[in-house]
Design a protein around this motif. Structure first.
Motif, PDB file in Angstrom:
ATOM      1  N   GLY A 118       0.819  -1.335   0.132  1.00  0.00           N
ATOM      2  CA  GLY A 118       0.092   0.106   0.004  1.00  0.00           C
ATOM      3  C   GLY A 118       0.948   1.245   0.053  1.00  0.00           C
ATOM      4  O   GLY A 118       0.681   2.047  -0.665  1.00  0.00           O
ATOM      5  N   ALA A 119       2.077   1.170   0.876  1.00  0.00           N
ATOM      6  CA  ALA A 119       2.863   2.379   0.780  1.00  0.00           C
ATOM      7  C   ALA A 119       3.517   2.702  -0.415  1.00  0.00           C
ATOM      8  O   ALA A 119       3.644   3.924  -1.099  1.00  0.00           O
ATOM      9  N   LYS A 120       3.925   1.308  -0.979  1.00  0.00           N
ATOM     10  CA  LYS A 120       4.849   1.687  -2.256  1.00  0.00           C
ATOM     11  C   LYS A 120       3.900   2.074  -3.304  1.00  0.00           C
ATOM     12  O   LYS A 120       3.975   2.990  -4.316  1.00  0.00           O
ATOM     13  N   ARG A 121       2.815   1.569  -3.365  1.00  0.00           N
ATOM     14  CA  ARG A 121       1.779   1.946  -4.624  1.00  0.00           C
ATOM     15  C   ARG A 121       1.173   3.253  -4.640  1.00  0.00           C
ATOM     16  O   ARG A 121       0.994   3.904  -5.243  1.00  0.00           O
ATOM     17  N   GLY A 122       0.751   3.670  -3.326  1.00  0.00           N
ATOM     18  CA  GLY A 122       0.628   5.079  -3.101  1.00  0.00           C
ATOM     19  C   GLY A 122       1.526   6.129  -3.304  1.00  0.00           C
ATOM     20  O   GLY A 122       1.138   7.158  -3.914  1.00  0.00           O
TER      21      GLY A 122
ATOM     22  N   PHE B  67       3.934   5.741  -5.264  1.00  0.00           N
ATOM     23  CA  PHE B  67       3.943   5.780  -6.713  1.00  0.00           C
ATOM     24  C   PHE B  67       2.845   6.303  -7.361  1.00  0.00           C
ATOM     25  O   PHE B  67       2.997   7.265  -8.378  1.00  0.00           O
ATOM     26  N   SER B  68       1.716   6.412  -6.557  1.00  0.00           N
ATOM     27  CA  SER B  68       0.583   7.062  -7.465  1.00  0.00           C
ATOM     28  C   SER B  68       0.602   8.577  -7.099  1.00  0.00           C
ATOM     29  O   SER B  68       0.517   9.435  -7.982  1.00  0.00           O
ATOM     30  N   ASN B  69       0.719   8.990  -5.773  1.00  0.00           N
ATOM     31  CA  ASN B  69       0.461  10.421  -5.438  1.00  0.00           C
ATOM     32  C   ASN B  69       1.881  11.157  -5.172  1.00  0.00           C
ATOM     33  O   ASN B  69       1.799  12.335  -5.103  1.00  0.00           O
ATOM     34  N   GLU B  70       3.017  10.505  -5.266  1.00  0.00           N
ATOM     35  CA  GLU B  70       4.371  10.988  -4.970  1.00  0.00           C
ATOM     36  C   GLU B  70       4.364  12.177  -3.631  1.00  0.00           C
ATOM     37  O   GLU B  70       5.326  12.425  -3.487  1.00  0.00           O
TER      38      GLU B  70
ATOM     39  N   PHE C 130      -1.759  24.006   0.159  1.00  0.00           N
ATOM     40  CA  PHE C 130      -3.174  23.246   0.341  1.00  0.00           C
ATOM     41  C   PHE C 130      -3.695  22.715  -0.932  1.00  0.00           C
ATOM     42  O   PHE C 130      -4.345  21.859  -1.096  1.00  0.00           O
ATOM     43  N   VAL C 131      -3.243  23.390  -2.126  1.00  0.00           N
ATOM     44  CA  VAL C 131      -3.745  22.972  -3.361  1.00  0.00           C
ATOM     45  C   VAL C 131      -2.973  21.468  -3.619  1.00  0.00           C
ATOM     46  O   VAL C 131      -3.361  20.533  -4.062  1.00  0.00           O
ATOM     47  N   ALA C 132      -1.759  21.270  -3.101  1.00  0.00           N
ATOM     48  CA  ALA C 132      -0.870  20.063  -3.173  1.00  0.00           C
ATOM     49  C   ALA C 132      -1.320  19.224  -2.234  1.00  0.00           C
ATOM     50  O   ALA C 132      -1.370  17.890  -2.768  1.00  0.00           O
ATOM     51  N   ILE C 133      -1.981  19.539  -1.161  1.00  0.00           N
ATOM     52  CA  ILE C 133      -2.713  18.433  -0.274  1.00  0.00           C
ATOM     53  C   ILE C 133      -3.899  17.942  -1.081  1.00  0.00           C
ATOM     54  O   ILE C 133      -4.345  16.679  -0.966  1.00  0.00           O
ATOM     55  N   VAL C 134      -4.661  18.895  -1.556  1.00  0.00           N
ATOM     56  CA  VAL C 134      -5.878  18.472  -2.264  1.00  0.00           C
ATOM     57  C   VAL C 134      -5.619  17.413  -3.334  1.00  0.00           C
ATOM     58  O   VAL C 134      -6.400  16.267  -3.769  1.00  0.00           O
ATOM     59  N   GLY C 135      -4.524  17.396  -3.993  1.00  0.00           N
ATOM     60  CA  GLY C 135      -4.217  16.697  -5.090  1.00  0.00           C
ATOM     61  C   GLY C 135      -3.780  15.457  -4.496  1.00  0.00           C
ATOM     62  O   GLY C 135      -4.202  14.318  -5.146  1.00  0.00           O
ATOM     63  N   VAL C 136      -3.304  15.312  -3.583  1.00  0.00           N
ATOM     64  CA  VAL C 136      -2.924  13.980  -2.756  1.00  0.00           C
ATOM     65  C   VAL C 136      -4.185  13.152  -2.361  1.00  0.00           C
ATOM     66  O   VAL C 136      -4.439  12.179  -2.727  1.00  0.00           O
TER      67      VAL C 136
ATOM     68  N   ASP D  36      -6.393  12.038  -5.295  1.00  0.00           N
ATOM     69  CA  ASP D  36      -5.622  10.686  -6.145  1.00  0.00           C
ATOM     70  C   ASP D  36      -5.961   9.533  -5.238  1.00  0.00           C
ATOM     71  O   ASP D  36      -6.130   8.460  -5.360  1.00  0.00           O
ATOM     72  N   THR D  37      -5.509   9.825  -3.895  1.00  0.00           N
ATOM     73  CA  THR D  37      -5.557   8.647  -2.922  1.00  0.00           C
ATOM     74  C   THR D  37      -6.895   8.153  -2.481  1.00  0.00           C
ATOM     75  O   THR D  37      -7.188   7.006  -2.411  1.00  0.00           O
ATOM     76  N   PHE D  38      -7.744   9.002  -1.827  1.00  0.00           N
ATOM     77  CA  PHE D  38      -8.980   8.771  -1.119  1.00  0.00           C
ATOM     78  C   PHE D  38     -10.003   8.609  -2.196  1.00  0.00           C
ATOM     79  O   PHE D  38     -11.370   8.212  -2.035  1.00  0.00           O
ATOM     80  N   ILE D  39      -9.975   9.397  -3.480  1.00  0.00           N
ATOM     81  CA  ILE D  39     -11.260   9.455  -4.408  1.00  0.00           C
ATOM     82  C   ILE D  39     -10.725   8.475  -5.537  1.00  0.00           C
ATOM     83  O   ILE D  39     -11.541   7.394  -5.702  1.00  0.00           O
ATOM     84  N   VAL D  40      -9.774   8.576  -6.349  1.00  0.00           N
ATOM     85  CA  VAL D  40      -9.502   7.808  -7.561  1.00  0.00           C
ATOM     86  C   VAL D  40      -9.041   6.291  -7.103  1.00  0.00           C
ATOM     87  O   VAL D  40      -9.726   5.393  -7.755  1.00  0.00           O
ATOM     88  N   LEU D  41      -8.208   6.205  -6.257  1.00  0.00           N
ATOM     89  CA  LEU D  41      -7.511   4.952  -5.891  1.00  0.00           C
ATOM     90  C   LEU D  41      -8.814   4.066  -5.005  1.00  0.00           C
ATOM     91  O   LEU D  41      -8.976   2.911  -5.357  1.00  0.00           O
ATOM     92  N   ASN D  42      -9.455   4.513  -4.272  1.00  0.00           N
ATOM     93  CA  ASN D  42     -10.486   4.088  -3.425  1.00  0.00           C
ATOM     94  C   ASN D  42     -11.711   3.860  -4.400  1.00  0.00           C
ATOM     95  O   ASN D  42     -12.341   2.616  -4.092  1.00  0.00           O
ATOM     96  N   MET D  43     -12.032   4.609  -5.406  1.00  0.00           N
ATOM     97  CA  MET D  43     -13.112   4.062  -6.222  1.00  0.00           C
ATOM     98  C   MET D  43     -12.907   3.088  -7.032  1.00  0.00           C
ATOM     99  O   MET D  43     -13.612   2.038  -7.377  1.00  0.00           O
ATOM    100  N   THR D  44     -11.397   3.015  -7.316  1.00  0.00           N
ATOM    101  CA  THR D  44     -11.096   1.665  -8.082  1.00  0.00           C
ATOM    102  C   THR D  44     -11.127   0.465  -7.420  1.00  0.00           C
ATOM    103  O   THR D  44     -11.644  -0.489  -7.915  1.00  0.00           O
ATOM    104  N   ALA D  45     -10.794   0.534  -6.320  1.00  0.00           N
ATOM    105  CA  ALA D  45     -10.868  -0.557  -5.132  1.00  0.00           C
ATOM    106  C   ALA D  45     -12.357  -1.018  -4.964  1.00  0.00           C
ATOM    107  O   ALA D  45     -12.873  -2.269  -4.990  1.00  0.00           O
ATOM    108  N   PHE D  46     -13.251  -0.104  -4.863  1.00  0.00           N
ATOM    109  CA  PHE D  46     -14.552  -0.098  -4.510  1.00  0.00           C
ATOM    110  C   PHE D  46     -15.171  -0.998  -5.657  1.00  0.00           C
ATOM    111  O   PHE D  46     -16.099  -2.004  -5.543  1.00  0.00           O
ATOM    112  N   VAL D  47     -14.696  -0.543  -7.145  1.00  0.00           N
ATOM    113  CA  VAL D  47     -15.215  -1.422  -8.223  1.00  0.00           C
ATOM    114  C   VAL D  47     -15.002  -2.670  -8.209  1.00  0.00           C
ATOM    115  O   VAL D  47     -15.604  -3.691  -8.495  1.00  0.00           O
ATOM    116  N   ILE D  48     -13.729  -2.872  -7.986  1.00  0.00           N
ATOM    117  CA  ILE D  48     -13.161  -4.187  -7.740  1.00  0.00           C
ATOM    118  C   ILE D  48     -13.838  -5.036  -6.825  1.00  0.00           C
ATOM    119  O   ILE D  48     -13.951  -6.159  -7.115  1.00  0.00           O
ATOM    120  N   PHE D  49     -14.194  -4.629  -5.667  1.00  0.00           N
ATOM    121  CA  PHE D  49     -14.824  -5.186  -4.574  1.00  0.00           C
ATOM    122  C   PHE D  49     -16.464  -5.544  -4.885  1.00  0.00           C
ATOM    123  O   PHE D  49     -16.975  -6.501  -4.849  1.00  0.00           O
TER     124      PHE D  49
END
Length: 197
Positions: free
Chosen positions: A13-17, A19-22, A45-51, A54-67
């Motif tokens: 999770g740490a490695k992929r996270g 890689f994803s949001n840097e 704050f803009v940088a925080i919103v980007g993370v 990416d992490t809590f919306i895009v990645l979680n939505m992908t995980a939810f689709v898989i589940f």
């Protein structure tokens, strides 16, 4: 067994996270540094919103689709698993959709890192003449990266991401006082503006 599962989940999770949001790698500040803002904290704050996006919306939505599509079968992993999940929900268009998203993600990443690298090389060698050789080597390595074993490629990427994070995290620790000071100044000025209104 439970401990190993938790360790693997956190490690992957740490490695992929990363890689994803840097976050914490020191790669995106180059993009944020050119923004024209009155206070540095605003761009922070803009940088925080980007993370967050990416992490809590895009990645979680992908995980939810898989589940939700119950696509986990124990043998399919990576992008194939994501494509299987989207195919289950969207039919054959799901595979195409994931492939198009992956193309734009990979292409923009290659272009972005090439730009960052060329700026680093120009800064280190104090001349723009060093940029062309760097871009030739970078292009060769990008082609090579598309042909090597995927597990090897992930291990190389994870190693260099980790190595890149070490000096950046040390710098963040040393600059934390400045960050706190600038953030407090920003909020003090914002509060002052609200009181004037």
């Amino acid at each position: 067994g439970f401990g190993y599962a938790i360790k693997t989940a956190i490690s992957q999770g740490a490695k992929r996270g990363l890689f994803s949001n840097e976050a914490g790698m020191g790669s995106t500040p180059h993009a944020h540094a050119v923004a024209k803002v009155k206070y540095p904290a605003q761009q922070g704050f803009v940088a925080i919103v980007g993370v967050f996006v990416d992490t809590f919306i895009v990645l979680n939505m992908t995980a939810f689709v898989i589940f939700v599509t119950n696509s986990i079968d124990g043998s399919t992993t990576g992008i194939a698993l994501t494509q299987k999940a989207f195919e289950s929900g969207l039919g054959s268009f799901g595979i195409t959709f994931v492939a198009i998203c992956l193309f734009f993600f990979a292409f923009s990443t290659i272009i972005g890192w090439g730009l960052y690298g060329s700026r680093f090389v120009e800064f280190l060698f104090r001349t723009s003449k060093a940029v062309r050789p760097f871009l030739v080597i970078y292009s060769f390595v990008a082609i090579l990266g598309a042909t090597v074993n995927l597990d090897l490629l992930w291990n190389i990427a994870d190693t260099f991401n980790g190595l890149m994070s070490i000096p950046n995290l040390i710098a963040l620790l040393l600059l934390s006082g400045t960050v706190v000071k600038l953030t407090k100044e920003f909020f003090a000025k914002e509060d002052g503006r609200k009181l004037k209104k």
